[in-house]
Design a protein around this motif. Structure first.
Motif, PDB file in Angstrom:
ATOM      1  N   LYS A   1      72.685  29.793  15.754  1.00 18.94           N
ATOM      2  CA  LYS A   1      71.644  29.151  16.773  1.00 18.94           C
ATOM      3  C   LYS A   1      73.227  27.761  16.418  1.00 18.94           C
ATOM      4  O   LYS A   1      74.118  28.170  14.948  1.00 18.94           O
ATOM      5  N   PHE A   2      73.030  27.024  16.995  1.00 18.38           N
ATOM      6  CA  PHE A   2      73.809  25.760  16.810  1.00 18.38           C
ATOM      7  C   PHE A   2      72.767  24.061  16.520  1.00 18.38           C
ATOM      8  O   PHE A   2      72.032  23.732  17.141  1.00 18.38           O
ATOM      9  N   LYS A   3      73.571  23.476  16.048  1.00 22.59           N
ATOM     10  CA  LYS A   3      73.110  21.956  15.792  1.00 22.59           C
ATOM     11  C   LYS A   3      74.142  20.948  16.341  1.00 22.59           C
ATOM     12  O   LYS A   3      75.858  20.600  16.221  1.00 22.59           O
ATOM     13  N   TRP A   4      73.774  20.246  17.381  1.00 19.23           N
ATOM     14  CA  TRP A   4      74.409  19.198  18.514  1.00 19.23           C
ATOM     15  C   TRP A   4      74.991  18.546  16.926  1.00 19.23           C
ATOM     16  O   TRP A   4      74.560  17.561  16.365  1.00 19.23           O
TER      17      TRP A   4
ATOM     18  N   ASN B   1      77.162  38.537  23.373  1.00 21.35           N
ATOM     19  CA  ASN B   1      77.600  38.869  24.211  1.00 21.35           C
ATOM     20  C   ASN B   1      77.720  37.103  25.204  1.00 21.35           C
ATOM     21  O   ASN B   1      78.502  36.317  24.980  1.00 21.35           O
ATOM     22  N   TYR B   2      76.908  37.073  25.744  1.00 22.57           N
ATOM     23  CA  TYR B   2      76.802  35.715  26.358  1.00 22.57           C
ATOM     24  C   TYR B   2      76.362  34.891  26.437  1.00 22.57           C
ATOM     25  O   TYR B   2      76.879  33.350  26.198  1.00 22.57           O
ATOM     26  N   ILE B   3      75.338  35.126  25.187  1.00 18.44           N
ATOM     27  CA  ILE B   3      74.342  33.718  23.876  1.00 18.44           C
ATOM     28  C   ILE B   3      75.701  33.236  22.894  1.00 18.44           C
ATOM     29  O   ILE B   3      75.882  32.235  22.058  1.00 18.44           O
ATOM     30  N   SER B   4      76.965  34.322  22.576  1.00 16.06           N
ATOM     31  CA  SER B   4      77.734  33.879  20.768  1.00 16.06           C
ATOM     32  C   SER B   4      78.895  33.372  21.645  1.00 16.06           C
ATOM     33  O   SER B   4      79.633  32.617  20.124  1.00 16.06           O
ATOM     34  N   THR B   5      79.441  33.599  23.022  1.00 21.66           N
ATOM     35  CA  THR B   5      81.042  33.612  22.990  1.00 21.66           C
ATOM     36  C   THR B   5      81.403  32.948  23.694  1.00 21.66           C
ATOM     37  O   THR B   5      79.955  32.320  24.494  1.00 21.66           O
ATOM     38  N   ALA B   6      82.597  31.996  23.533  1.00 23.82           N
ATOM     39  CA  ALA B   6      83.061  30.734  24.650  1.00 23.82           C
ATOM     40  C   ALA B   6      82.811  31.120  25.981  1.00 23.82           C
ATOM     41  O   ALA B   6      82.302  30.726  26.785  1.00 23.82           O
ATOM     42  N   SER B   7      83.105  32.188  26.401  1.00 29.87           N
ATOM     43  CA  SER B   7      83.458  33.032  27.686  1.00 29.87           C
ATOM     44  C   SER B   7      82.097  33.605  28.128  1.00 29.87           C
ATOM     45  O   SER B   7      81.620  32.922  29.288  1.00 29.87           O
ATOM     46  N   GLY B   8      81.158  33.819  27.494  1.00 21.63           N
ATOM     47  CA  GLY B   8      79.961  33.767  27.514  1.00 21.63           C
ATOM     48  C   GLY B   8      79.327  32.727  27.663  1.00 21.63           C
ATOM     49  O   GLY B   8      78.453  32.508  29.263  1.00 21.63           O
TER      50      GLY B   8
ATOM     51  N   SER C   1      81.076  16.104  28.266  1.00 26.37           N
ATOM     52  CA  SER C   1      80.951  17.248  27.748  1.00 26.37           C
ATOM     53  C   SER C   1      80.001  16.904  25.899  1.00 26.37           C
ATOM     54  O   SER C   1      80.021  15.699  25.492  1.00 26.37           O
ATOM     55  N   ALA C   2      80.067  17.998  24.960  1.00 25.80           N
ATOM     56  CA  ALA C   2      78.662  17.644  23.394  1.00 25.80           C
ATOM     57  C   ALA C   2      79.662  18.426  22.782  1.00 25.80           C
ATOM     58  O   ALA C   2      80.399  20.047  23.196  1.00 25.80           O
ATOM     59  N   GLN C   3      79.299  18.091  21.571  1.00 22.78           N
ATOM     60  CA  GLN C   3      79.674  19.402  20.512  1.00 22.78           C
ATOM     61  C   GLN C   3      78.701  20.042  19.808  1.00 22.78           C
ATOM     62  O   GLN C   3      77.635  19.467  19.387  1.00 22.78           O
ATOM     63  N   ALA C   4      78.704  21.181  19.059  1.00 23.53           N
ATOM     64  CA  ALA C   4      77.457  21.813  18.373  1.00 23.53           C
ATOM     65  C   ALA C   4      78.143  22.556  17.258  1.00 23.53           C
ATOM     66  O   ALA C   4      79.256  23.429  17.779  1.00 23.53           O
ATOM     67  N   ARG C   5      78.219  22.867  16.057  1.00 25.16           N
ATOM     68  CA  ARG C   5      78.287  23.267  14.818  1.00 25.16           C
ATOM     69  C   ARG C   5      77.689  24.737  14.942  1.00 25.16           C
ATOM     70  O   ARG C   5      75.883  24.789  15.021  1.00 25.16           O
ATOM     71  N   LEU C   6      77.391  25.606  14.931  1.00 24.98           N
ATOM     72  CA  LEU C   6      77.616  26.641  14.729  1.00 24.98           C
ATOM     73  C   LEU C   6      76.384  26.526  13.433  1.00 24.98           C
ATOM     74  O   LEU C   6      77.709  26.827  12.208  1.00 24.98           O
ATOM     75  N   LEU C   7      75.452  26.812  13.403  1.00 21.88           N
ATOM     76  CA  LEU C   7      74.998  27.307  12.143  1.00 21.88           C
ATOM     77  C   LEU C   7      74.700  28.777  11.525  1.00 21.88           C
ATOM     78  O   LEU C   7      75.064  29.196  10.205  1.00 21.88           O
ATOM     79  N   THR C   8      74.001  29.709  12.160  1.00 26.05           N
ATOM     80  CA  THR C   8      73.714  30.768  12.115  1.00 26.05           C
ATOM     81  C   THR C   8      74.204  31.652  13.531  1.00 26.05           C
ATOM     82  O   THR C   8      74.047  31.314  14.592  1.00 26.05           O
TER      83      THR C   8
ATOM     84  N   CYS D   1      67.696  18.508  13.807  1.00 26.47           N
ATOM     85  CA  CYS D   1      66.845  19.578  15.442  1.00 26.47           C
ATOM     86  C   CYS D   1      68.773  20.546  14.914  1.00 26.47           C
ATOM     87  O   CYS D   1      69.127  20.333  14.354  1.00 26.47           O
ATOM     88  N   PHE D   2      67.763  21.029  16.150  1.00 23.49           N
ATOM     89  CA  PHE D   2      69.344  22.752  16.889  1.00 23.49           C
ATOM     90  C   PHE D   2      68.527  23.433  17.498  1.00 23.49           C
ATOM     91  O   PHE D   2      67.417  22.469  18.238  1.00 23.49           O
ATOM     92  N   PHE D   3      69.199  23.791  18.297  1.00 24.97           N
ATOM     93  CA  PHE D   3      68.827  25.034  19.382  1.00 24.97           C
ATOM     94  C   PHE D   3      69.476  26.523  18.679  1.00 24.97           C
ATOM     95  O   PHE D   3      70.560  26.642  18.731  1.00 24.97           O
ATOM     96  N   GLU D   4      68.439  27.416  18.907  1.00 29.51           N
ATOM     97  CA  GLU D   4      68.038  28.398  18.848  1.00 29.51           C
ATOM     98  C   GLU D   4      68.085  29.304  19.626  1.00 29.51           C
ATOM     99  O   GLU D   4      67.258  29.060  20.356  1.00 29.51           O
ATOM    100  N   LEU D   5      69.416  30.361  20.246  1.00 28.81           N
ATOM    101  CA  LEU D   5      69.205  31.294  21.058  1.00 28.81           C
ATOM    102  C   LEU D   5      68.692  32.475  20.286  1.00 28.81           C
ATOM    103  O   LEU D   5      70.387  33.707  19.320  1.00 28.81           O
ATOM    104  N   GLU D   6      67.677  33.098  20.730  1.00 26.18           N
ATOM    105  CA  GLU D   6      67.504  34.386  20.121  1.00 26.18           C
ATOM    106  C   GLU D   6      67.034  35.570  20.684  1.00 26.18           C
ATOM    107  O   GLU D   6      65.837  35.465  21.554  1.00 26.18           O
ATOM    108  N   ILE D   7      67.697  37.023  20.253  1.00 27.27           N
ATOM    109  CA  ILE D   7      67.341  38.288  20.968  1.00 27.27           C
ATOM    110  C   ILE D   7      66.528  39.153  20.477  1.00 27.27           C
ATOM    111  O   ILE D   7      65.841  39.640  19.243  1.00 27.27           O
TER     112      ILE D   7
END
Length: 126
Positions: free
Chosen positions: A68-71, A22-29, A53-60, A78-84
């Motif tokens: 997984k996001f891409k700025w 919830n903390y890595i996938s939602t706007a409020s989180g 501010s910066a925008q990133a597209r949700l890829l996965t 390039c991307f950044f990924e948060l994996e549990i």
């Protein structure tokens, strides 16, 4: 122009995957630890910090597993990924972060991630 290289960081998090997700996938989180505010529209996340501010597209998005996001203004690869990740034997939970940067900025980027993850851990009370 320097090429950005991929790097990976891992943090032990004392939380259930479901709560952490919830903390890595939602706007409020994400607004609780990653940015001051986050808006989402059509899989585009707008992250806002004081004066920036910066925008990133949700890829996965894999439920309770990873995001997984891409700025929008970054290199195509390039991307950044948060994996549990959860250990099957011990049930220990880790947050693994994959990101890209040029080598001369690596230490600074890691310090930023460390600071942000410290905020996340504090929010989780972990």
């Amino acid at each position: 122009m320097e090429i950005k290289a991929k790097y990976r960081l891992e943090y032990e998090i004392k939380s259930s995957p479901k709560i952490l997700f919830n903390y890595i996938s939602t706007a409020s989180g994400l607004a609780g630890w990653f940015a001051d505010d986050v808006n989402v529209r059509d899989n585009i996340y707008t992250f806002m910090w004081t004066g920036d501010s910066a925008q990133a597209r949700l890829l996965t998005l894999k439920e309770n597993k990873l995001v997984k996001f891409k700025w929008e203004d970054d290199e195509p690869y390039c991307f950044f990924e948060l994996e549990i990740q959860q250990d099957e034997l011990t049930n220990d939970v880790a947050l693994c972060i994959t990101d890209f940067c040029i080598e001369s900025e690596r230490e600074e980027k890691e310090l930023i991630w460390n600071s942000q993850v410290d905020e996340l851990i504090a929010l989780l009370g972990a």
